[in-house]
Scaffold this motif. Structure first.
Motif, PDB file in Angstrom:
ATOM      1  N   ASP A 187      24.529  37.161  41.772  1.00  0.00           N
ATOM      2  CA  ASP A 187      25.576  36.020  41.809  1.00  0.00           C
ATOM      3  C   ASP A 187      26.684  36.718  41.832  1.00  0.00           C
ATOM      4  O   ASP A 187      27.575  36.298  42.501  1.00  0.00           O
ATOM      5  CB  ASP A 187      25.365  35.342  40.393  1.00  0.00           C
ATOM      6  CG  ASP A 187      23.935  34.290  40.606  1.00  0.00           C
ATOM      7  OD1 ASP A 187      23.520  34.129  41.515  1.00  0.00           O
ATOM      8  OD2 ASP A 187      23.469  34.166  39.474  1.00  0.00           O
ATOM      9  N   ARG A 188      27.115  37.734  41.211  1.00  0.00           N
ATOM     10  CA  ARG A 188      28.124  38.544  41.035  1.00  0.00           C
ATOM     11  C   ARG A 188      28.689  39.036  42.330  1.00  0.00           C
ATOM     12  O   ARG A 188      29.948  39.338  42.583  1.00  0.00           O
ATOM     13  CB  ARG A 188      28.411  39.285  39.976  1.00  0.00           C
ATOM     14  CG  ARG A 188      28.701  38.597  38.485  1.00  0.00           C
ATOM     15  CD  ARG A 188      27.531  37.901  37.860  1.00  0.00           C
ATOM     16  NE  ARG A 188      27.622  37.358  36.774  1.00  0.00           N
ATOM     17  CZ  ARG A 188      26.717  36.607  35.906  1.00  0.00           C
ATOM     18  NH1 ARG A 188      25.745  36.182  36.435  1.00  0.00           N
ATOM     19  NH2 ARG A 188      27.002  36.130  34.680  1.00  0.00           N
ATOM     20  N   ASP A 207      28.403  38.026  45.625  1.00  0.00           N
ATOM     21  CA  ASP A 207      29.011  37.122  46.451  1.00  0.00           C
ATOM     22  C   ASP A 207      29.173  35.977  45.539  1.00  0.00           C
ATOM     23  O   ASP A 207      28.410  35.124  45.797  1.00  0.00           O
ATOM     24  CB  ASP A 207      28.441  37.090  47.891  1.00  0.00           C
ATOM     25  CG  ASP A 207      29.266  36.025  48.492  1.00  0.00           C
ATOM     26  OD1 ASP A 207      30.222  35.616  48.234  1.00  0.00           O
ATOM     27  OD2 ASP A 207      28.864  35.891  49.732  1.00  0.00           O
ATOM     28  N   TYR A 208      30.155  35.809  44.750  1.00  0.00           N
ATOM     29  CA  TYR A 208      30.273  34.418  43.903  1.00  0.00           C
ATOM     30  C   TYR A 208      30.681  33.178  44.777  1.00  0.00           C
ATOM     31  O   TYR A 208      30.528  32.198  44.181  1.00  0.00           O
ATOM     32  CB  TYR A 208      31.348  34.687  42.800  1.00  0.00           C
ATOM     33  CG  TYR A 208      32.554  35.438  43.535  1.00  0.00           C
ATOM     34  CD1 TYR A 208      33.491  34.946  44.055  1.00  0.00           C
ATOM     35  CD2 TYR A 208      32.653  36.820  43.371  1.00  0.00           C
ATOM     36  CE1 TYR A 208      34.673  35.720  44.757  1.00  0.00           C
ATOM     37  CE2 TYR A 208      33.787  37.468  43.834  1.00  0.00           C
ATOM     38  CZ  TYR A 208      34.813  36.856  44.424  1.00  0.00           C
ATOM     39  OH  TYR A 208      35.586  37.903  44.897  1.00  0.00           O
ATOM     40  N   ALA A 252      26.575  32.649  46.107  1.00  0.00           N
ATOM     41  CA  ALA A 252      25.303  33.074  45.057  1.00  0.00           C
ATOM     42  C   ALA A 252      24.012  32.689  45.445  1.00  0.00           C
ATOM     43  O   ALA A 252      23.022  33.506  45.071  1.00  0.00           O
ATOM     44  CB  ALA A 252      25.935  32.840  43.636  1.00  0.00           C
ATOM     45  N   SER A 255      30.485  27.943  51.232  1.00  0.00           N
ATOM     46  CA  SER A 255      31.377  29.053  51.271  1.00  0.00           C
ATOM     47  C   SER A 255      32.018  29.034  52.497  1.00  0.00           C
ATOM     48  O   SER A 255      33.244  29.590  52.518  1.00  0.00           O
ATOM     49  CB  SER A 255      30.199  30.170  51.552  1.00  0.00           C
ATOM     50  OG  SER A 255      30.789  31.306  51.913  1.00  0.00           O
ATOM     51  N   LEU A 264      29.091  28.284  39.226  1.00  0.00           N
ATOM     52  CA  LEU A 264      29.338  29.469  40.118  1.00  0.00           C
ATOM     53  C   LEU A 264      28.274  30.633  40.171  1.00  0.00           C
ATOM     54  O   LEU A 264      27.883  31.023  41.306  1.00  0.00           O
ATOM     55  CB  LEU A 264      30.577  30.113  39.554  1.00  0.00           C
ATOM     56  CG  LEU A 264      31.459  31.068  40.408  1.00  0.00           C
ATOM     57  CD1 LEU A 264      31.861  30.753  41.673  1.00  0.00           C
ATOM     58  CD2 LEU A 264      32.435  31.787  39.470  1.00  0.00           C
ATOM     59  N   THR A 265      27.694  31.029  39.213  1.00  0.00           N
ATOM     60  CA  THR A 265      26.879  31.945  38.941  1.00  0.00           C
ATOM     61  C   THR A 265      25.386  31.222  38.547  1.00  0.00           C
ATOM     62  O   THR A 265      25.106  31.138  37.718  1.00  0.00           O
ATOM     63  CB  THR A 265      26.985  32.887  37.945  1.00  0.00           C
ATOM     64  OG1 THR A 265      27.256  32.490  36.712  1.00  0.00           O
ATOM     65  CG2 THR A 265      28.114  33.782  38.480  1.00  0.00           C
ATOM     66  N   GLY A 325      33.375  41.321  45.875  1.00  0.00           N
ATOM     67  CA  GLY A 325      32.270  41.634  44.846  1.00  0.00           C
ATOM     68  C   GLY A 325      31.120  42.371  45.807  1.00  0.00           C
ATOM     69  O   GLY A 325      30.139  42.981  45.007  1.00  0.00           O
ATOM     70  N   ARG A 379      30.573  46.931  44.502  1.00  0.00           N
ATOM     71  CA  ARG A 379      29.514  46.220  43.585  1.00  0.00           C
ATOM     72  C   ARG A 379      29.250  47.339  42.584  1.00  0.00           C
ATOM     73  O   ARG A 379      28.240  47.292  41.723  1.00  0.00           O
ATOM     74  CB  ARG A 379      28.153  45.698  44.387  1.00  0.00           C
ATOM     75  CG  ARG A 379      27.611  46.781  45.237  1.00  0.00           C
ATOM     76  CD  ARG A 379      26.457  46.375  46.017  1.00  0.00           C
ATOM     77  NE  ARG A 379      25.970  47.313  46.868  1.00  0.00           N
ATOM     78  CZ  ARG A 379      26.577  47.494  47.984  1.00  0.00           C
ATOM     79  NH1 ARG A 379      27.809  47.003  48.484  1.00  0.00           N
ATOM     80  NH2 ARG A 379      26.243  48.709  48.704  1.00  0.00           N
TER      81      ARG A 379
END
Length: 412
Positions: free
Chosen positions: A77-78, A80-81, A84, A122, A162-163, A408, A412
């Protein structure tokens, strides 16, 4: 000062100034995340661009070697926030490929609905932020208004905005909810009561109907706007061969005229999710493009994303039609402690920004021996230096924004 401007990409001035080194970012609003661009300039002309990819340093890959597959899902998830769900899907499919897990039809249909809905969200951010890069603020507000409704639907689906960590190995963590309070933004836009209860599926259909009609407004605001065309057409031209040699993917690649999309051209474990669905893959050049547009320029990359929103709407609608009669459950049972075979698996999926690949090596333990990710944004960003050579400083945000990067994924 005399000048020649026959080709917008080649600028020659007979007055020279001292060479300067200019830092653009990471605090610059148009450099997206922690990206820093070191520009070597002569007056307003950029001679050399060096991207520095920042300092997020989340160590997601190394952490993945100390966690089981389901435990590693939240770290995707983090990466590509903004997409995700698509990252969850890619990682889950890679483990399923390694473990030879077959996902039921119902789970595949659910995944398609959610992945394409996240692609819409997105691209809305990409579109709105790109308008902001070029000095147009209103589309940014409209895009986030629409995205907010998608996030409301995701929140009812999995409790997060979001995540998500929603799509997991074997399917998804939950089934689609039944009745939900109508999302406030959707109620406002469709003039419904804020106290109304509605089926999640019906709320999604209502949103798609509303969004589809508004896409024409986005084209009026940006795509066909004369100022937008002047800032994007013929700027940042990425030839087809160069896009391939730099391993660009996604809308960046298709904007240069390469007809390749993993949803159609990928491995069967991924493409079977899209079997039987009717959708087109937008590829430049476009017959109705303004005459100033050059194949592979900023405008083409932007327009590919705009058209993909319409195609994702078509896919989600078809998925919603199939879902009630799809066979099987929304997931197959999968234990957290399931041991990985002594084997390896690599899989790439088509995320909104391009091809995202995950690589997992098992050695008989529940935790992978090696866990790696290959980012589409890393390859797409590598094209920045050649694209920004010889352009005006004002064109640099337009070129970088057209790549639609999320840092992100890169650091990474």
């Amino acid at each position: 000062m005399s000048s020649t401007l026959q080709d917008p990409r080649v600028i020659e001035f007979d007055v020279r100034t001292d060479e300067m080194l200019v830092n653009m970012g990471p605090q610059h609003p148009s450099t997206h995340g922690v990206l820093r661009l070191l520009l070597k300039t002569d007056g307003e002309v950029v001679h050399e661009t060096t991207p520095h990819i920042g300092y997020l340093h989340r160590c997601a890959e190394k952490i993945g070697e100390n966690l089981t597959g389901p435990q590693w899902i939240p770290y995707s998830d983090r990466m590509d926030y903004l997409a995700a769900m698509n990252m969850n899907l890619g990682m889950a499919l890679t483990f399923e490929k390694l473990l030879k897990i077959e996902v039921p039809e119902k789970a595949m249909t659910l995944r398609l609905i959610i992945a394409e809905l996240n692609r819409i969200a997105s691209h809305l951010v990409g579109m709105g932020a790109y308008g902001l890069d070029l000095g147009s603020f209103s589309p940014f507000l409209y895009a986030f208004r629409e995205r907010e409704i998608v996030l409301d639907l995701f929140e009812e689906l999995c409790g997060a905005r979001l995540t998500y960590s929603y799509i997991t190995i074997g399917g998804a963590t939950h089934d689609i909810p039944k009745v939900i309070p109508i999302p406030p933004g959707l109620a406002e836009l469709t003039h419904r009561s804020h106290n109304e209860k509605i089926e999640w599926v019906d709320a999604l259909r209502l949103f798609l109907d509303w969004l589809e009609k508004r896409i024409f407004e986005y084209h009026t605001l940006l795509t066909r706007n004369s100022i937008f065309i002047k800032r994007t057409a013929g700027i940042g031209v990425l030839p087809r061969d160069m896009a391939i040699s730099y391993n660009c993917t996604g809308p960046v690649l298709r904007g240069s005229g390469v007809d390749f999309d993993l949803r159609r051209d990928g491995e069967p474990i991924y493409t079977r999710m899209y079997e039987g669905y009717q959708f087109d893959i937008p590829v430049a050049p476009f017959e109705d493009a303004p005459p100033e547009v050059v194949l592979g320029d900023n405008w083409c990359r932007f327009f590919v994303r705009m058209l993909e929103v319409s195609e994702s709407i078509k896919l989600v609608r078809q998925g919603l039609d199939r879902y009630p009669t799809a066979k099987g459950d929304y997931r197959v049972p999968f234990k957290m402690s399931t041991k990985l075979p002594k084997d390896e698996a690599y899989l790439e999926t088509e995320c909104p920004r391009g091809q995202m690949g995950f690589y997992v090596v098992g050695n008989g333990d529940a935790e992978p021996l090696r866990a790696r990710a290959k980012s589409s944004c890393f390859c797409n960003l590598s094209i920045t230096a050649p694209l920004c050579q010889g352009v005006l400083i004002a064109d640099v945000p337009a070129i970088v924004g057209s790549l639609d990067i999320v840092m992100g994924e890169i650091d990474r």
